[in-house]
Design an enzyme around this catalytic site. Structure first.
Site, PDB file in Angstrom:
ATOM      1  N   GLN A 189       0.813  -1.205   0.000  1.00  0.00           N
ATOM      2  CA  GLN A 189       0.000   0.000   0.000  1.00  0.00           C
ATOM      3  C   GLN A 189       0.854   1.266   0.000  1.00  0.00           C
ATOM      4  O   GLN A 189       0.527   2.256  -0.654  1.00  0.00           O
ATOM      5  CB  GLN A 189      -0.926   0.004   1.219  1.00  0.00           C
ATOM      6  CG  GLN A 189      -1.741   1.270   1.398  1.00  0.00           C
ATOM      7  CD  GLN A 189      -2.623   1.596   0.201  1.00  0.00           C
ATOM      8  OE1 GLN A 189      -2.991   0.713  -0.567  1.00  0.00           O
ATOM      9  NE2 GLN A 189      -2.956   2.870   0.031  1.00  0.00           N
ATOM     10  N   GLU A 190       1.968   1.238   0.717  1.00  0.00           N
ATOM     11  CA  GLU A 190       2.798   2.436   0.843  1.00  0.00           C
ATOM     12  C   GLU A 190       3.527   2.791  -0.449  1.00  0.00           C
ATOM     13  O   GLU A 190       3.562   3.956  -0.847  1.00  0.00           O
ATOM     14  CB  GLU A 190       3.820   2.254   1.977  1.00  0.00           C
ATOM     15  CG  GLU A 190       3.229   2.290   3.374  1.00  0.00           C
ATOM     16  CD  GLU A 190       2.814   3.686   3.814  1.00  0.00           C
ATOM     17  OE1 GLU A 190       3.139   4.666   3.105  1.00  0.00           O
ATOM     18  OE2 GLU A 190       2.162   3.804   4.864  1.00  0.00           O
ATOM     19  N   SER A 191       4.125   1.809  -1.097  1.00  0.00           N
ATOM     20  CA  SER A 191       5.011   2.113  -2.223  1.00  0.00           C
ATOM     21  C   SER A 191       4.798   1.242  -3.444  1.00  0.00           C
ATOM     22  O   SER A 191       5.403   1.515  -4.493  1.00  0.00           O
ATOM     23  CB  SER A 191       6.474   1.956  -1.785  1.00  0.00           C
ATOM     24  OG  SER A 191       6.759   0.585  -1.502  1.00  0.00           O
TER      25      SER A 191
END
Length: 330
Positions: A189-191
């Site tokens: 989700q972050e990167s």
């Protein structure tokens, strides 16, 4: 009004509020889940069962919650991207794709992305399928994910949820007593596994660490010298510090992954201010989160964790087990 009704668990009012929603909104998974939940709590078991069964066919946050309500299996079917070797060869031979691959191999990431995006901009669906598979083959996972997303083909779980850095993630999960499926979900989700990821706010690397947070974790938690900003682009450094920060948050929030996931996105002080005056079910608390970004983030990470359980060859842990009651104590 819906949130107020949910907060007080006034299920008659929940039904009344949902019936006021526009027809288009009533097609959403969010509406379907809460409508079925309200039916169940108002004694309309047969209608609720039917609604939950229909929603449980979805591979999503609300689909998994619905499956939990009726104790049915999660929908986790995997189907590889439909593409032929001839189509792969044709796309792989395109000069723009070849340039992008070479630039990626040279770690000239910004130029590689520009070349890739420009070349694939006018691709048809089959060409996008091929491009996404080519990107996956060279471990360019962020472009594989973003490219396949343009087609709306969601069933290739191996391509969309890669296990890059698996050994290092597993080592850090063991070191800090964390769930590796959850860690992968946070990275995804972050990167989306973009090795040079940098947000507008200044967060860096795979787990999108703010430099100040990385310094705090290194100095105060790990008792070592703070890393330089550039070091946060190294996968091993980023994942280690991100894992240590997750452990720190787990200790702070009584090992509740819902609160920790929210705190990782919005900050622990905000999450403290969002804690209810009395205990509420976790699915209601997620709906109550006032930041749309954080509420969306929570739903994605929780659903991705289920998928990563499957990708890691495990029997997926139910969301009902992960989403403990939210209390004021932490």
């Amino acid at each position: 009004q819906l949130r107020a009704a949910l907060l007080h668990q006034d299920w008659i009012n929940v039904l009344q509020q949902l019936k006021k929603w526009p027809q288009k909104e009533q097609a959403s998974e969010r509406w379907q889940y809460w409508y079925a939940r309200a039916l169940m709590r108002n004694g309309q078991q047969n209608k609720a069962q039917t609604a939950f069964q229909r929603l449980a066919q979805q591979r999503s946050y609300y689909g998994f919650l619905a499956a939990d309500q009726i104790n049915s299996a999660y929908h986790l079917k995997h189907a590889p991207t439909p593409i032929t070797q001839a189509q792969l060869g044709e796309v792989k031979g395109m000069p723009g794709i070849q340039r992008a691959i070479e630039l990626h191999a040279l770690k000239r990431d910004t130029q590689a992305r520009r070349e890739w995006i420009y070349t694939t901009k006018k691709f048809n669906r089959e060409q996008l399928y091929a491009a996404s598979v080519i990107a996956e083959e060279i471990d360019w996972h962020d472009q594989a994910i973003f490219t396949i997303a343009k087609t709306g083909y969601w069933d290739d779980l191996e391509l969309r949820f890669p296990l890059r850095h698996h050994e290092w993630v597993a080592q850090q999960a063991n070191q800090y007593r964390l769930d590796s499926a959850w860690m992968f979900a946070v990275i995804r989700q972050e990167s989306a596994f973009m090795r040079d990821a940098r947000s507008h706010a200044g967060a860096i690397g795979l787990m999108q660490l703010m430099p100040a947070t990385a310094r705090h974790v290194a100095r105060d938690y790990l008792k070592r010298s703070a890393p330089r900003k550039q070091a946060l682009f190294k996968a091993e450094t980023n994942i280690e510090l991100g894992s240590a920060y997750l452990r720190q948050l787990m200790d702070r929030f009584d090992n509740n992954p819902v609160l920790v996931t929210a705190a990782y996105n919005a900050g622990p002080h905000r999450v403290n201010s969002w804690l209810p005056e009395k205990s509420v079910p976790a699915d209601i608390w997620v709906e109550m989160v006032p930041f749309k970004e954080t509420s969306t983030y929570l739903r994605r990470v929780l659903s991705y964790t289920v998928i990563y359980d499957k990708r890691l060859g495990r029997i997926p842990k139910r969301l009902a087990q992960r989403m403990r009651q939210i209390t004021t104590a932490h």
